[in-house]
Design a protein around this motif. Sequence first.
Motif, mmCIF file in Angstrom:
data_model
loop_
_atom_site.group_PDB
_atom_site.id
_atom_site.type_symbol
_atom_site.label_atom_id
_atom_site.label_comp_id
_atom_site.label_asym_id
_atom_site.label_seq_id
_atom_site.Cartn_x
_atom_site.Cartn_y
_atom_site.Cartn_z
ATOM 1 N N PRO A 58 0.945 -1.207 -0.032
ATOM 2 C CA PRO A 58 -0.032 0.104 0.187
ATOM 3 C C PRO A 58 0.858 1.269 -0.254
ATOM 4 O O PRO A 58 1.739 1.603 0.804
ATOM 5 C CB PRO A 58 -0.838 -0.274 1.120
ATOM 6 C CG PRO A 58 -0.659 -1.720 1.549
ATOM 7 C CD PRO A 58 0.518 -2.231 1.004
ATOM 8 N N LEU A 59 0.636 2.077 -0.798
ATOM 9 C CA LEU A 59 1.404 3.512 -1.108
ATOM 10 C C LEU A 59 2.818 3.251 -1.468
ATOM 11 O O LEU A 59 3.525 4.060 -1.247
ATOM 12 C CB LEU A 59 1.232 4.148 0.028
ATOM 13 C CG LEU A 59 -0.221 4.600 0.443
ATOM 14 C CD1 LEU A 59 -0.360 5.703 1.700
ATOM 15 C CD2 LEU A 59 -1.020 5.313 -0.611
ATOM 16 N N ARG A 63 4.536 -0.506 -5.928
ATOM 17 C CA ARG A 63 3.365 -1.286 -5.800
ATOM 18 C C ARG A 63 2.628 -1.678 -7.124
ATOM 19 O O ARG A 63 2.733 -1.111 -8.179
ATOM 20 C CB ARG A 63 2.238 -0.747 -5.143
ATOM 21 C CG ARG A 63 1.595 0.790 -5.843
ATOM 22 C CD ARG A 63 0.740 1.498 -4.875
ATOM 23 N NE ARG A 63 0.102 2.632 -5.610
ATOM 24 C CZ ARG A 63 0.881 3.806 -5.613
ATOM 25 N NH1 ARG A 63 1.896 4.189 -4.999
ATOM 26 N NH2 ARG A 63 0.063 4.878 -6.381
ATOM 27 N N LEU A 138 -6.756 4.202 5.911
ATOM 28 C CA LEU A 138 -6.917 4.044 4.239
ATOM 29 C C LEU A 138 -7.511 2.768 3.790
ATOM 30 O O LEU A 138 -7.340 1.648 4.525
ATOM 31 C CB LEU A 138 -5.641 4.358 3.708
ATOM 32 C CG LEU A 138 -4.971 5.717 4.235
ATOM 33 C CD1 LEU A 138 -3.530 5.576 3.415
ATOM 34 C CD2 LEU A 138 -5.550 6.943 3.489
ATOM 35 N N ALA A 140 -6.165 1.794 1.108
ATOM 36 C CA ALA A 140 -4.894 1.648 0.194
ATOM 37 C C ALA A 140 -4.777 0.020 0.248
ATOM 38 O O ALA A 140 -4.094 -0.406 1.149
ATOM 39 C CB ALA A 140 -3.851 2.429 0.813
ATOM 40 N N GLY A 142 -2.760 -1.345 -2.522
ATOM 41 C CA GLY A 142 -1.428 -1.436 -3.479
ATOM 42 C C GLY A 142 -1.780 -1.464 -4.728
ATOM 43 O O GLY A 142 -0.757 -1.559 -5.458
ATOM 44 N N SER A 143 -2.898 -1.020 -5.188
ATOM 45 C CA SER A 143 -3.268 -0.792 -6.649
ATOM 46 C C SER A 143 -2.437 0.621 -6.935
ATOM 47 O O SER A 143 -2.638 1.769 -6.235
ATOM 48 C CB SER A 143 -4.800 -0.484 -6.949
ATOM 49 O OG SER A 143 -4.935 -0.056 -8.098
ATOM 50 N N ASN A 146 -5.625 3.111 -7.876
ATOM 51 C CA ASN A 146 -6.454 3.295 -6.725
ATOM 52 C C ASN A 146 -6.077 4.179 -5.564
ATOM 53 O O ASN A 146 -6.551 5.124 -4.875
ATOM 54 C CB ASN A 146 -7.202 2.154 -6.231
ATOM 55 C CG ASN A 146 -8.264 1.705 -7.085
ATOM 56 O OD1 ASN A 146 -8.621 2.365 -8.133
ATOM 57 N ND2 ASN A 146 -8.789 0.718 -7.168
ATOM 58 N N ASP A 147 -4.691 3.701 -5.104
ATOM 59 C CA ASP A 147 -4.006 4.365 -4.075
ATOM 60 C C ASP A 147 -3.636 5.685 -4.338
ATOM 61 O O ASP A 147 -3.982 6.588 -3.421
ATOM 62 C CB ASP A 147 -2.803 3.452 -3.938
ATOM 63 C CG ASP A 147 -2.681 2.216 -3.199
ATOM 64 O OD1 ASP A 147 -3.687 1.884 -2.870
ATOM 65 O OD2 ASP A 147 -1.716 1.780 -2.700
ATOM 66 N N GLU A 150 -6.985 7.667 -4.053
ATOM 67 C CA GLU A 150 -7.522 7.902 -2.630
ATOM 68 C C GLU A 150 -6.725 9.012 -2.000
ATOM 69 O O GLU A 150 -7.330 9.729 -1.458
ATOM 70 C CB GLU A 150 -7.249 6.576 -1.909
ATOM 71 C CG GLU A 150 -7.853 6.646 -0.375
ATOM 72 C CD GLU A 150 -7.643 5.322 0.334
ATOM 73 O OE1 GLU A 150 -8.016 5.209 1.331
ATOM 74 O OE2 GLU A 150 -7.021 4.486 -0.383
ATOM 75 N N SER A 166 -2.545 2.070 6.558
ATOM 76 C CA SER A 166 -3.057 1.014 5.829
ATOM 77 C C SER A 166 -2.646 -0.246 6.193
ATOM 78 O O SER A 166 -1.618 -0.274 6.647
ATOM 79 C CB SER A 166 -2.820 1.021 4.290
ATOM 80 O OG SER A 166 -3.395 -0.326 3.475
ATOM 81 N N ALA A 206 4.336 10.474 -0.261
ATOM 82 C CA ALA A 206 3.507 9.674 0.572
ATOM 83 C C ALA A 206 3.730 10.156 2.046
ATOM 84 O O ALA A 206 4.207 9.154 2.801
ATOM 85 C CB ALA A 206 3.273 8.234 0.370
#
Length: 246
Positions: A58-59, A63, A138, A140, A142-143, A146-147, A150, A166, A206
């Motif tokens: 995530p983030l 990822r 979150l 989140a 790991g996409s 999408n991360d 968001e 996350s 991030a």
Amino acid sequence: MIVNTACTSAFNALHQAAIQIAAGHQTEALILGVETFNPYALFGFESMQLLAPERAEPLGKDRQGMVLGEAVAALRLTSKPSLADYANPLGVWRVLAYANVVDGTNPTGATEAALLEACQSALRDSGLEGSDIHLIKLQAAGSPINDAVEMAALRRLFEVLPPCVSFKSVLGHTLGASCAAETALLLACLERGFWPQLNYVLEPDADGVVVSSDRPLAAAGVDTVLLVGLGFGGGHSVLILKRHPA
């Protein structure tokens, strides 16, 4: 009652239970989030090329997607906390507000405008400002896309982004159980002052992400949390909890 709105199921079930309690039909409710191994889900996400080949980050800077997980989690909602409930050093948590915005523009992904609308609605109903939020849980997973969506929505909302966390690097994405499991884990982490330790590199921008046990967030300084749940099919859920001290 059975609620199945994909990954936002537990938040929507909690909201329905809160409505029943507020109307005086119930005094307590138990929200169960259950997700066990399902080969159809595994093969389905694999066919859409949404799964990471090795691990969820995530983030993370590199990822590549999500990793599926299994979980069974329970959340207890009551209108009459007992003395035993208040015996917890952290006290009890009150549901201040909930918002759910459905936008199916991208059935497998989040929409920045929809998440922003859900956050604004929840804050408005809670009577809080963005600066009153001490921590964000979150979605989140790991996409790569999408991360980023968001975080873009949250950066539009908050002048100064609160610390974020996350849990999918340690739980995986537990789909229908994720909101219940991650809420339970979040409150347990706050109680013990311990956070999952990362073994990967975050995206350079991030900032404000609380993810390391080397930098635990002091529970005493966290009274209000905002939790994000994003569901396949376009569900954008936001729950705000406030701690009532013992």
